[in-house]
Structure formats: C-alpha cells, structure tokens
Write a protein that holds these residues in place. Structure first.
Motif, PDB file in Angstrom:
ATOM      1  N   UNK A 186      -2.799   1.684  -6.170  1.00 31.83           N
ATOM      2  CA  UNK A 186      -3.234   0.281  -6.084  1.00 31.83           C
ATOM      3  C   UNK A 186      -2.248  -0.615  -5.331  1.00 31.83           C
ATOM      4  N   UNK A 187      -1.023  -0.144  -5.166  1.00 31.85           N
ATOM      5  CA  UNK A 187       0.002  -1.019  -4.583  1.00 31.85           C
ATOM      6  C   UNK A 187       0.579  -0.499  -3.274  1.00 31.85           C
ATOM      7  N   UNK A 188      -0.197   0.328  -2.554  1.00 31.58           N
ATOM      8  CA  UNK A 188       0.169   0.739  -1.198  1.00 31.58           C
ATOM      9  C   UNK A 188      -1.119   0.866  -0.392  1.00 31.58           C
ATOM     10  N   UNK A 189      -0.955   1.148   0.874  1.00 27.22           N
ATOM     11  CA  UNK A 189      -2.109   1.421   1.725  1.00 27.22           C
ATOM     12  C   UNK A 189      -2.418   2.918   1.745  1.00 27.22           C
ATOM     13  N   UNK A 190      -1.826   3.670   0.809  1.00 29.52           N
ATOM     14  CA  UNK A 190      -2.031   5.117   0.724  1.00 29.52           C
ATOM     15  C   UNK A 190      -2.897   5.480  -0.484  1.00 29.52           C
ATOM     16  N   UNK A 191      -3.936   4.735  -0.729  1.00 26.91           N
ATOM     17  CA  UNK A 191      -4.793   4.961  -1.884  1.00 26.91           C
ATOM     18  C   UNK A 191      -5.529   6.293  -1.766  1.00 26.91           C
ATOM     19  N   UNK A 192      -5.477   7.063  -2.840  1.00 24.07           N
ATOM     20  CA  UNK A 192      -6.268   8.296  -2.931  1.00 24.07           C
ATOM     21  C   UNK A 192      -7.506   7.961  -3.753  1.00 24.07           C
ATOM     22  N   UNK A 193      -8.630   7.772  -3.063  1.00 24.93           N
ATOM     23  CA  UNK A 193      -9.854   7.380  -3.750  1.00 24.93           C
ATOM     24  C   UNK A 193     -10.444   8.563  -4.504  1.00 24.93           C
ATOM     25  N   UNK A 194     -10.705   8.410  -5.812  1.00 26.53           N
ATOM     26  CA  UNK A 194     -11.307   9.507  -6.580  1.00 26.53           C
ATOM     27  C   UNK A 194     -12.794   9.650  -6.270  1.00 26.53           C
TER      28      UNK A 194
END
Length: 154
Positions: A59-67
C-alpha cells in the motif's frame, strides 16, 4: 407476489454484479525512479527492509502486488481505494522527493502507526496473515526511525 418481487430483485442484483465486473481497477505499473526511493534517502538495513516489504509495501509503494481477488468488483474498488489512500499518505517509492521536515514527520508516523497497531490495517491482515507485525518488529522500525531522523536533521 412477494416471491416474484424477490426473484426480480435477485435478478437485478446478479445482473448488477455481472455488469460491474467490466469496470476493473487500474493496475498499471507506475515507473519507479530509484533516486526518488526510500533507499536513496536513508539507510535501510536488511531487517528493516524485510519488515517494510512484508507489512508495508503493497500500500505504501508503487510496487503493489495485486491479489487475485482484486479482479472481483466491488472488492477491487475497495482495495484500490486503500492503496491510493496509502500512497497519498506515504509512498516509499517517492520518499526522497519529500522535504527533510516531511521525511522526518513521515518516519515518525511510521513508528507511531506500528506501535499503536494501526498499521498494517486490520482489514488488510484478514487475508494477508504473513503481513502481521511480529514481536519486536515495531521496536526495530522505531529504533531505525530514531537513527534516521537524526541523520536527516543534520
């Protein structure tokens, strides 16, 4: 008569749920400029990096791993709102673009949020059990924050 009304309502609900599946969230990757990142702004030891990656980065980077469930609406919309909110409040991918004063404030907030168990969000932890802060993680983060605040203030 009531059965007929319930069938019509159920039909509309199902149809509505099907229609909203066509309105997916934007999961496009945001370019990450390494010079703007947290790691470029402050020293991030391996143990701190591990905590941040496990409990904060989605939630706090641009590297979100969307489930997988982010593809199911309205769940995806709810999730995306949390991510946007999280990034707006603190984004480690652009941390080095903050002023020195703001960096210190954000690091203090990190410590305060984890000490009070406000972060990671309890709703996030329902499914992401591996993101739960382990015993001592808050102290590790707060000790790191204290050290980095001094360096930033210099």
């Amino acid at each position: 008569m009531i059965k007929k009304i319930l069938k019509i309502v159920a039909l509309f609900v199902v149809a509505g749920l099907i229609v909203i599946q066509f309105f997916q969230i934007d999961k496009a990757s945001v370019a990450i400029v390494q010079a703007d990142s947290l790691e470029s702004a402050v020293s991030v030891p391996v143990n701190v990096r591990g905590i941040l990656e496990r409990s904060c980065n989605d939630c706090h980077t641009n590297k979100t791993a969307y489930p997988w469930y982010s593809n199911i609406q309205p769940i995806g919309w709810f999730l995306n709102n949390h991510i946007i909110d999280g990034r707006n409040h603190l984004n480690f991918s652009i941390f080095n673009t903050y002023t020195g004063k703001r960096k210190i404030k954000k690091l203090e907030e990190v410590c305060g949020q984890v000490e009070s168990n406000e972060m990671p969000l309890p709703s996030y932890l329902w499914i992401h059990r591996d993101s739960v802060m382990k015993d001592g993680d808050a102290k590790v983060l707060c000790d790191w924050v204290a050290a980095e605040k001094v360096k930033i203030a210099e």
